[in-house]
Write a protein that holds these residues in place. Structure first.
Motif, PDB file in Angstrom:
ATOM      1  N   ARG A   1      41.302  36.957  44.605  1.00 47.14           N
ATOM      2  CA  ARG A   1      40.466  38.127  44.888  1.00 47.14           C
ATOM      3  C   ARG A   1      41.270  39.218  45.589  1.00 47.14           C
ATOM      4  NH1 ARG A   1      36.228  35.847  47.962  1.00 47.14           N
ATOM      5  NH2 ARG A   1      37.551  36.205  49.778  1.00 47.14           N
ATOM      6  N   ASP A   2      42.077  38.840  46.568  1.00 49.20           N
ATOM      7  CA  ASP A   2      42.829  39.842  47.332  1.00 49.20           C
ATOM      8  C   ASP A   2      43.888  40.547  46.499  1.00 49.20           C
ATOM      9  OD1 ASP A   2      41.336  39.185  49.510  1.00 49.20           O
ATOM     10  OD2 ASP A   2      43.031  38.839  50.852  1.00 49.20           O
ATOM     11  N   LEU A   3      44.408  39.878  45.477  1.00 47.56           N
ATOM     12  CA  LEU A   3      45.434  40.514  44.649  1.00 47.56           C
ATOM     13  C   LEU A   3      44.885  41.719  43.895  1.00 47.56           C
ATOM     14  CD1 LEU A   3      47.381  37.469  43.187  1.00 47.56           C
ATOM     15  CD2 LEU A   3      48.222  39.139  44.819  1.00 47.56           C
ATOM     16  N   GLY A   4      43.581  41.717  43.628  1.00 51.47           N
ATOM     17  CA  GLY A   4      42.988  42.818  42.875  1.00 51.47           C
ATOM     18  C   GLY A   4      42.088  43.715  43.687  1.00 51.47           C
ATOM     19  N   ASN A   5      41.959  43.434  44.994  1.00 53.85           N
ATOM     20  CA  ASN A   5      41.081  44.236  45.849  1.00 53.85           C
ATOM     21  C   ASN A   5      41.752  44.471  47.193  1.00 53.85           C
ATOM     22  OD1 ASN A   5      38.253  44.195  44.391  1.00 53.85           O
ATOM     23  ND2 ASN A   5      39.033  42.118  44.285  1.00 53.85           N
ATOM     24  N   ARG A   6      41.991  45.712  47.542  1.00 56.69           N
ATOM     25  CA  ARG A   6      42.528  46.008  48.873  1.00 56.69           C
ATOM     26  C   ARG A   6      41.406  46.327  49.851  1.00 56.69           C
ATOM     27  NH1 ARG A   6      47.881  47.166  48.912  1.00 56.69           N
ATOM     28  NH2 ARG A   6      47.744  46.665  51.118  1.00 56.69           N
TER      29      ARG A   6
ATOM     30  N   LYS B   1      62.417  34.684  39.454  1.00 59.11           N
ATOM     31  CA  LYS B   1      61.401  34.603  38.405  1.00 59.11           C
ATOM     32  C   LYS B   1      60.117  33.989  38.957  1.00 59.11           C
ATOM     33  CE  LYS B   1      60.535  32.771  33.757  1.00 59.11           C
ATOM     34  NZ  LYS B   1      61.055  31.915  32.658  1.00 59.11           N
ATOM     35  N   ILE B   2      59.033  34.758  38.896  1.00 59.65           N
ATOM     36  CA  ILE B   2      57.715  34.280  39.325  1.00 59.65           C
ATOM     37  C   ILE B   2      56.735  34.493  38.176  1.00 59.65           C
ATOM     38  CG2 ILE B   2      55.794  34.583  40.943  1.00 59.65           C
ATOM     39  CD1 ILE B   2      57.792  35.644  42.987  1.00 59.65           C
ATOM     40  N   THR B   3      55.995  33.446  37.831  1.00 62.08           N
ATOM     41  CA  THR B   3      54.907  33.575  36.862  1.00 62.08           C
ATOM     42  C   THR B   3      53.613  33.173  37.549  1.00 62.08           C
ATOM     43  OG1 THR B   3      55.283  31.328  36.026  1.00 62.08           O
ATOM     44  CG2 THR B   3      56.361  33.127  34.860  1.00 62.08           C
ATOM     45  N   MET B   4      52.543  33.885  37.222  1.00 64.69           N
ATOM     46  CA  MET B   4      51.293  33.700  37.947  1.00 64.69           C
ATOM     47  C   MET B   4      50.116  33.758  36.976  1.00 64.69           C
ATOM     48  SD  MET B   4      50.091  36.020  41.222  1.00 64.69           S
ATOM     49  CE  MET B   4      51.664  35.736  42.025  1.00 64.69           C
ATOM     50  N   ASP B   5      49.266  32.736  37.022  1.00 62.13           N
ATOM     51  CA  ASP B   5      48.030  32.713  36.234  1.00 62.13           C
ATOM     52  C   ASP B   5      46.850  32.925  37.166  1.00 62.13           C
ATOM     53  OD1 ASP B   5      49.551  32.136  34.055  1.00 62.13           O
ATOM     54  OD2 ASP B   5      48.381  30.406  33.405  1.00 62.13           O
ATOM     55  N   LEU B   6      46.113  34.029  36.963  1.00 57.57           N
ATOM     56  CA  LEU B   6      44.903  34.253  37.743  1.00 57.57           C
ATOM     57  C   LEU B   6      43.754  33.459  37.141  1.00 57.57           C
ATOM     58  CD1 LEU B   6      46.787  36.477  38.772  1.00 57.57           C
ATOM     59  CD2 LEU B   6      44.819  37.985  38.945  1.00 57.57           C
ATOM     60  N   SER B   7      42.697  33.306  37.894  1.00 60.95           N
ATOM     61  CA  SER B   7      41.585  32.464  37.461  1.00 60.95           C
ATOM     62  C   SER B   7      40.891  33.047  36.234  1.00 60.95           C
ATOM     63  CB  SER B   7      40.567  32.327  38.595  1.00 60.95           C
ATOM     64  OG  SER B   7      39.457  31.567  38.173  1.00 60.95           O
ATOM     65  N   HIS B   8      40.476  32.158  35.324  1.00 61.33           N
ATOM     66  CA  HIS B   8      39.731  32.582  34.138  1.00 61.33           C
ATOM     67  C   HIS B   8      38.253  32.230  34.253  1.00 61.33           C
ATOM     68  CE1 HIS B   8      40.404  28.324  33.247  1.00 61.33           C
ATOM     69  NE2 HIS B   8      39.379  28.403  32.434  1.00 61.33           N
ATOM     70  N   TRP B   9      37.841  31.681  35.410  1.00 58.02           N
ATOM     71  CA  TRP B   9      36.450  31.218  35.496  1.00 58.02           C
ATOM     72  C   TRP B   9      35.806  31.464  36.850  1.00 58.02           C
ATOM     73  CZ3 TRP B   9      34.803  26.872  38.503  1.00 58.02           C
ATOM     74  CH2 TRP B   9      35.836  26.285  39.242  1.00 58.02           C
TER      75      TRP B   9
ATOM     76  N   ARG C   1      35.375  41.926  37.248  1.00 63.07           N
ATOM     77  CA  ARG C   1      34.228  42.390  36.459  1.00 63.07           C
ATOM     78  C   ARG C   1      34.076  43.909  36.432  1.00 63.07           C
ATOM     79  NH1 ARG C   1      32.566  37.559  38.942  1.00 63.07           N
ATOM     80  NH2 ARG C   1      31.656  36.049  37.484  1.00 63.07           N
ATOM     81  N   THR C   2      34.723  44.629  37.340  1.00 63.90           N
ATOM     82  CA  THR C   2      34.488  46.073  37.422  1.00 63.90           C
ATOM     83  C   THR C   2      35.793  46.857  37.507  1.00 63.90           C
ATOM     84  OG1 THR C   2      34.308  45.950  39.846  1.00 63.90           O
ATOM     85  CG2 THR C   2      32.264  45.768  38.584  1.00 63.90           C
TER      86      THR C   2
ATOM     87  N   VAL D   1      39.743  38.894  32.505  1.00 63.95           N
ATOM     88  CA  VAL D   1      38.695  39.815  32.947  1.00 63.95           C
ATOM     89  C   VAL D   1      37.471  39.702  32.043  1.00 63.95           C
ATOM     90  CG1 VAL D   1      40.425  41.431  33.833  1.00 63.95           C
ATOM     91  CG2 VAL D   1      39.510  41.761  31.530  1.00 63.95           C
ATOM     92  N   GLU D   2      36.328  40.157  32.562  1.00 65.81           N
ATOM     93  CA  GLU D   2      35.122  40.267  31.744  1.00 65.81           C
ATOM     94  C   GLU D   2      35.128  41.605  31.010  1.00 65.81           C
ATOM     95  OE1 GLU D   2      31.461  39.634  33.731  1.00 65.81           O
ATOM     96  OE2 GLU D   2      31.770  37.471  33.961  1.00 65.81           O
ATOM     97  N   SER D   3      34.445  41.648  29.885  1.00 68.95           N
ATOM     98  CA  SER D   3      34.477  42.857  29.061  1.00 68.95           C
ATOM     99  C   SER D   3      33.867  44.062  29.771  1.00 68.95           C
ATOM    100  CB  SER D   3      33.740  42.610  27.741  1.00 68.95           C
ATOM    101  OG  SER D   3      32.385  42.249  27.986  1.00 68.95           O
ATOM    102  N   GLY D   4      32.927  43.822  30.692  1.00 68.76           N
ATOM    103  CA  GLY D   4      32.294  44.925  31.405  1.00 68.76           C
ATOM    104  C   GLY D   4      33.242  45.712  32.283  1.00 68.76           C
ATOM    105  N   ILE D   5      34.424  45.172  32.533  1.00 69.72           N
ATOM    106  CA  ILE D   5      35.399  45.823  33.401  1.00 69.72           C
ATOM    107  C   ILE D   5      35.977  47.092  32.774  1.00 69.72           C
ATOM    108  CG2 ILE D   5      37.496  44.671  32.547  1.00 69.72           C
ATOM    109  CD1 ILE D   5      38.348  44.252  35.435  1.00 69.72           C
TER     110      ILE D   5
END
Length: 443
Positions: free
Chosen positions: A267-272, A297-305, A310-311, A340-344
């Motif tokens: 959550r914090d990665l996408g919201n300041r 090299k860093i690879t990161m998977d954010l949550s899909h569920w 959403r926005t 992401v959800e399509s509504g975003i």
């Protein structure tokens, strides 16, 4: 084979139940033994990999029975075929059966300290799993065996043996731990870890790469705090201000980060600026990774569920770029998968009272890559859990940022469910905004 207890995280429905999911098939308590016998006799399955999740949430009697059945029916007395066991010690807190099987495996964990203390043999593991709680347990064990800091570190050196090595080390880190005796005002957060314990494990086990698993909830939610009453160990957290974190002299080929079961970090990665939940400092996450676990090299998977975005895709992409470039990284390749959800992709225009499609955030360059992947999700049926796990296809596009002078390369792969792209977006709106963000998923 995957054996897990599933619950609805969004609704916090995780009361213990008498069922389990085996390879995404719902099996009731009384049917577990017949099902295992069927696999052994009729199908002749030779189980090489067992991954369990959240067995600690089961009713105690069922949990103990399931643990023993996994050993007797799937692993067997000699463990002839088994190569990987993940998560089983959550059901027993480290028993003799599990520590014996650890000797047979190429991948094992998360380790309890009781199992660690049996690992006096010589072995190279492909992958070992450890937890932040293990680091605390090791620190407190060494303190209990010593009278001063020097003796404590001698004990630490004897506890972590170099006869064990592993190619990859997976660190399970709980984002929502609590300190004992906090009273009613519990502050759920990622807690300090003893840096010297982490460093000696990385060094003596000759770790080549790492996987960080940020978890919103684990069995080990209560901290050990006795080690913090001494000044022996350096306290470190991945969400502390990164300038406080000492640079390690080690180097790793790759750091993989899984945020699939994260709440706070993802959550914090996408919201300041959060409205309901205060940021918990995870904008320091990437700089701290590079200080504690130096890598290019860093690879990161954010949550899909869970806590899926959403926005306002423009704002989310801008915030992610702001976070990952907060420190001017040198010689870093960073890849992030963002679900992401399509509504975003759209936003209500308050002047026209119509929906507008959003564009690509400044700083990114759209790449030609057309991506797809499959992720399982689990629609829930009240208190009964998911009746079925669905395999959803996600469609992705790649957006890239390159800072040639610093040799910093950032790829953000954004994914939307194929079904949502087909069903939830107005085709007329797409024609009206041909250069919109989501328009590139159709072009």
């Amino acid at each position: 084979m995957k054996i897990e207890y599933a619950f609805d995280v969004e609704d916090r429905i995780f009361q213990p139940k008498d069922y389990i999911y085996i390879n995404y098939r719902k099996i009731n308590n009384q049917d577990v033994l017949p099902y295992f016998i069927f696999l052994n006799t009729a199908v002749g399955v030779k189980v090489r990999k067992i991954t369990t999740r959240r067995l600690w949430l089961l009713e105690d009697k069922f949990k103990r029975r399931l643990h023993d059945l996994i050993h007797s029916q799937l692993i067997g007395t000699n463990g002839t075929n088994i190569q990987t066991v993940i998560g089983l010690e959550e059901a027993c807190d480290g028993c003799v059966k599990c520590s014996n099987i650890a000797k047979k495996c190429l991948e094992y964990g998360p380790l309890r300290i009781s199992t660690l203390q049996t690992m006096t043999y010589s072995k190279n593991y492909k992958k070992l799993h450890v937890t932040d709680k293990l680091f605390e347990d090791i620190a407190e064990y060494c303190i209990s065996k010593s009278k001063n800091k020097e003796e404590c570190f001698k004990e630490l050196d004897k506890t972590i043996l170099s006869t064990i090595s592993c190619d990859k080390l997976a660190l399970w880190i709980n984002e929502n731990r609590v300190i004992p005796n906090e009273g009613t005002d519990l502050k759920f957060d990622h807690r300090h870890m003893p840096r010297e314990v982490i460093d000696i494990i990385l060094r003596k086990w000759n770790v080549k790469s790492l996987k960080l698993c940020m978890l919103h909830m684990t069995k080990e939610h209560m901290c050990n705090v006795k080690w913090m009453q001494y000044d022996y160990f350096t306290r470190v957290r991945l969400n502390d201000p990164y300038l406080k974190t000492k640079q390690s002299d080690l180097k790793f080929s790759h750091v993989e980060v899984s945020l699939s079961y994260s709440s706070n970090c993802v959550r914090d990665l996408g919201n300041r600026q959060l409205i309901v939940n205060q940021p918990k400092g995870y904008d320091n996450f990437i700089p701290n990774i590079r200080r504690m676990f130096p890598t290019d090299k860093i690879t990161m998977d954010l949550s899909h569920w869970y806590d899926i975005a959403r926005t306002d895709i423009e704002k989310k992409m801008s915030t992610i770029l702001q976070v990952v470039t907060m420190e001017q990284h040198q010689n870093l390749s960073l890849d992030i998968k963002f679900f992401v959800e399509s509504g975003i992709v759209k936003k209500l225009n308050e002047e026209t009272n119509k929906e507008d499609l959003l564009g690509i955030a400044p700083g990114y360059v759209l790449q030609e890559n057309r991506l797809h992947c499959f992720k399982k999700s689990s629609p829930f049926n009240g208190n009964n859990g998911p009746e079925v796990f669905l395999d959803n296809k996600w469609i992705g596009r790649r957006f890239q940022v390159d800072h040639a002078e610093n040799r910093f390369h950032f790829k953000l792969d954004v994914y939307i469910k194929e079904k949502e792209l087909e069903e939830r977006l107005d085709k007329k709106l797409l024609q009206e905004y041909p250069d919109s963000f989501v328009g590139h998923f159709y072009a």
